[in-house]
Design an enzyme around this catalytic site. Sequence first.
Site, PDB file in Angstrom:
ATOM      1  N   TYR A   1       2.272   9.573 -11.432  1.00 41.05           N
ATOM      2  CA  TYR A   1       1.412   8.858 -10.474  1.00 41.05           C
ATOM      3  C   TYR A   1       0.397   7.991 -11.219  1.00 41.05           C
ATOM      4  CZ  TYR A   1      -1.636   8.291  -6.357  1.00 41.05           C
ATOM      5  OH  TYR A   1      -2.399   7.782  -5.331  1.00 41.05           O
TER       6      TYR A   1
ATOM      7  N   THR B   1      -6.390  11.601   4.120  1.00 43.58           N
ATOM      8  CA  THR B   1      -5.108  11.193   4.710  1.00 43.58           C
ATOM      9  C   THR B   1      -4.125  12.346   4.496  1.00 43.58           C
ATOM     10  OG1 THR B   1      -4.089  10.339   2.690  1.00 43.58           O
ATOM     11  CG2 THR B   1      -5.541   8.814   3.878  1.00 43.58           C
TER      12      THR B   1
ATOM     13  N   ASN C   1       0.795  -1.225   0.000  1.00 44.35           N
ATOM     14  CA  ASN C   1       0.000   0.000   0.000  1.00 44.35           C
ATOM     15  C   ASN C   1       0.830   1.279   0.000  1.00 44.35           C
ATOM     16  OD1 ASN C   1      -2.424   1.721   0.981  1.00 44.35           O
ATOM     17  ND2 ASN C   1      -0.964   1.855   2.687  1.00 44.35           N
TER      18      ASN C   1
ATOM     19  N   LYS D   1       0.080   3.922 -11.088  1.00 44.42           N
ATOM     20  CA  LYS D   1      -1.118   3.262 -10.549  1.00 44.42           C
ATOM     21  C   LYS D   1      -1.801   2.395 -11.619  1.00 44.42           C
ATOM     22  CE  LYS D   1      -0.775   4.830  -6.357  1.00 44.42           C
ATOM     23  NZ  LYS D   1      -0.431   3.926  -5.251  1.00 44.42           N
TER      24      LYS D   1
HETATM   25  N1  LIG Z   1      -5.301   9.616  -0.057  1.00 43.77           N
HETATM   26  C1  LIG Z   1      -5.842   9.476  -1.254  1.00 43.77           C
HETATM   27  O1  LIG Z   1      -6.673  10.306  -1.694  1.00 43.77           O
HETATM   28  C2  LIG Z   1      -5.503   8.268  -2.107  1.00 43.77           C
HETATM   29  C3  LIG Z   1      -6.341   7.971  -3.203  1.00 43.77           C
HETATM   30  C4  LIG Z   1      -6.052   6.873  -3.995  1.00 43.77           C
HETATM   31  C5  LIG Z   1      -4.954   6.082  -3.698  1.00 43.77           C
HETATM   32  N2  LIG Z   1      -4.154   6.392  -2.636  1.00 43.77           N
HETATM   33  C6  LIG Z   1      -3.013   5.503  -2.378  1.00 43.77           C
HETATM   34  O2  LIG Z   1      -3.158   4.946  -1.086  1.00 43.77           O
HETATM   35  C7  LIG Z   1      -1.877   4.563  -0.583  1.00 43.77           C
HETATM   36  C8  LIG Z   1      -1.725   5.093   0.829  1.00 43.77           C
HETATM   37  O3  LIG Z   1      -1.736   6.518   0.774  1.00 43.77           O
HETATM   38  P1  LIG Z   1      -2.316   7.436   1.940  1.00 43.77           P
HETATM   39  O4  LIG Z   1      -3.386   8.265   1.351  1.00 43.77           O
HETATM   40  O5  LIG Z   1      -2.576   6.637   3.152  1.00 43.77           O
HETATM   41  O6  LIG Z   1      -1.063   8.421   2.119  1.00 43.77           O
HETATM   42  P2  LIG Z   1      -0.103   8.744   3.346  1.00 43.77           P
HETATM   43  O7  LIG Z   1      -0.913   9.014   4.566  1.00 43.77           O
HETATM   44  O8  LIG Z   1       0.813   9.777   2.824  1.00 43.77           O
HETATM   45  O9  LIG Z   1       0.685   7.380   3.566  1.00 43.77           O
HETATM   46  C9  LIG Z   1       1.678   6.932   2.687  1.00 43.77           C
HETATM   47  C10 LIG Z   1       2.388   5.787   3.356  1.00 43.77           C
HETATM   48  O10 LIG Z   1       3.380   5.253   2.477  1.00 43.77           O
HETATM   49  C11 LIG Z   1       4.607   5.176   3.164  1.00 43.77           C
HETATM   50  N3  LIG Z   1       5.700   5.342   2.214  1.00 43.77           N
HETATM   51  C12 LIG Z   1       5.825   6.300   1.257  1.00 43.77           C
HETATM   52  N4  LIG Z   1       6.970   6.142   0.579  1.00 43.77           N
HETATM   53  C13 LIG Z   1       7.584   5.047   1.118  1.00 43.77           C
HETATM   54  C14 LIG Z   1       8.800   4.382   0.858  1.00 43.77           C
HETATM   55  N5  LIG Z   1       9.634   4.781  -0.122  1.00 43.77           N
HETATM   56  N6  LIG Z   1       9.118   3.290   1.594  1.00 43.77           N
HETATM   57  C15 LIG Z   1       8.288   2.867   2.577  1.00 43.77           C
HETATM   58  N7  LIG Z   1       7.122   3.452   2.873  1.00 43.77           N
HETATM   59  C16 LIG Z   1       6.779   4.534   2.153  1.00 43.77           C
HETATM   60  C17 LIG Z   1       4.555   6.280   4.208  1.00 43.77           C
HETATM   61  O11 LIG Z   1       5.360   5.975   5.321  1.00 43.77           O
HETATM   62  P3  LIG Z   1       6.760   6.654   5.712  1.00 43.77           P
HETATM   63  O12 LIG Z   1       6.672   8.103   5.345  1.00 43.77           O
HETATM   64  O13 LIG Z   1       6.860   6.393   7.177  1.00 43.77           O
HETATM   65  O14 LIG Z   1       7.753   5.896   4.922  1.00 43.77           O
HETATM   66  C18 LIG Z   1       3.098   6.214   4.629  1.00 43.77           C
HETATM   67  O15 LIG Z   1       2.920   5.215   5.606  1.00 43.77           O
HETATM   68  C19 LIG Z   1      -0.860   5.129  -1.566  1.00 43.77           C
HETATM   69  O16 LIG Z   1      -0.412   4.104  -2.420  1.00 43.77           O
HETATM   70  C20 LIG Z   1      -1.659   6.157  -2.348  1.00 43.77           C
HETATM   71  O17 LIG Z   1      -1.111   6.369  -3.624  1.00 43.77           O
HETATM   72  C21 LIG Z   1      -4.415   7.452  -1.827  1.00 43.77           C
END
Ligand SMILES: NC(=O)c1ccc[n+]([C@@H]2O[C@H](COP(=O)([O-])OP(=O)(O)OC[C@H]3O[C@@H](n4cnc5c(N)ncnc54)[C@H](OP(=O)(O)O)[C@@H]3O)[C@@H](O)[C@H]2O)c1
Length: 251
Positions: free
Chosen positions: A157, A192, A89, A161
């Site tokens: 992005y 988030t 994720n 995806k």
């Molecule tokens: N929020 C939205 O609107 C949305 C919509 C569609 C899809 N998504 C997808 O949902 C997933 C989770 O996103 P979120 O919204 O929960 O965002 P978030 O709160 O920014 O969380 C992102 C997570 O990914 C980890 N991460 C990022 N780069 C990393 C790396 N190089 N190595 C290890 N861990 C890494 C971060 O942890 P650390 O910083 O501690 O490493 C954090 O735990 C992502 O794939 C995102 O693209 C989000």
Amino acid sequence: MNLTDKTLIITGASSGIGRAAAQVFARAGARLVLGARREGVLIDIAGAITAEDGEAVALAGDVTDPDYAAALVALAETEFGGLDGAFNNAGQVGEMGPIPDMAEETWRGVIDTNLSSAFFAARAQIPALRRRGGGAMVFTSSFVGYSNGGLPGMGAYAASKAGLIGLVQSLALEHGPEGIRANALLPGGTRTPMAGDDPSGHQTIADLHPLKRLAEPEEIAAAAAFLLSDHASFVTGAPILADGGVSARLI
Ligand SMILES: NC(=O)c1ccc[n+]([C@@H]2O[C@H](COP(=O)([O-])OP(=O)(O)OC[C@H]3O[C@@H](n4cnc5c(N)ncnc54)[C@H](OP(=O)(O)O)[C@@H]3O)[C@@H](O)[C@H]2O)c1
């Protein structure tokens, strides 16, 4: 939700959707291996789960490192005796802007974090799932890269995806006969840190969705829990939308 006795890896567990998934999966009975880069946050989350009589261990690292993908699997096997599934994720948006202005390092950073990491994860996880006699992988994709939601400036992005959808189709074909399922989960806009904290920005994104709001991270975690559970036993190779209808509006 029933994930009783399943050992699951969650990456991106330090924040947002992954953090919510840690809580939802633990309460559904899963044993968890939590991954992300911020070790202190992960340890706190694992501690909170343990305090509620759940089971969770943390290992910090970077998902762009293939050795880290292998180390998460090894920890699941040494700590809990095997691996039943993974919520792959972790992700990042990267700097937004039109392709002609995009720096090469932005492109590579986003593709590495969101797509190459999925390859490393699957490559490490499949042998462990096979040793268990089957299992499930879920990769967090996005409505961006599918319907795109009407959001420009997200070329890297979107490509990363969309790539996950092709990857799960291949994984499903190649490993279905072994009882291994692979699906892409496509959230809509979710509240988030990735979505920022500007209320007018939230409203703009919310308005793209027929439900006229952002998802809460727990709602996306619930969809992931379903896909990793035995309730989804005939679901594989699929882009599964949990996107508040944004793609229905645009495709
Ligand atoms: N929020 C939205 O609107 C949305 C919509 C569609 C899809 N998504 C997808 O949902 C997933 C989770 O996103 P979120 O919204 O929960 O965002 P978030 O709160 O920014 O969380 C992102 C997570 O990914 C980890 N991460 C990022 N780069 C990393 C790396 N190089 N190595 C290890 N861990 C890494 C971060 O942890 P650390 O910083 O501690 O490493 C954090 O735990 C992502 O794939 C995102 O693209 C989000």
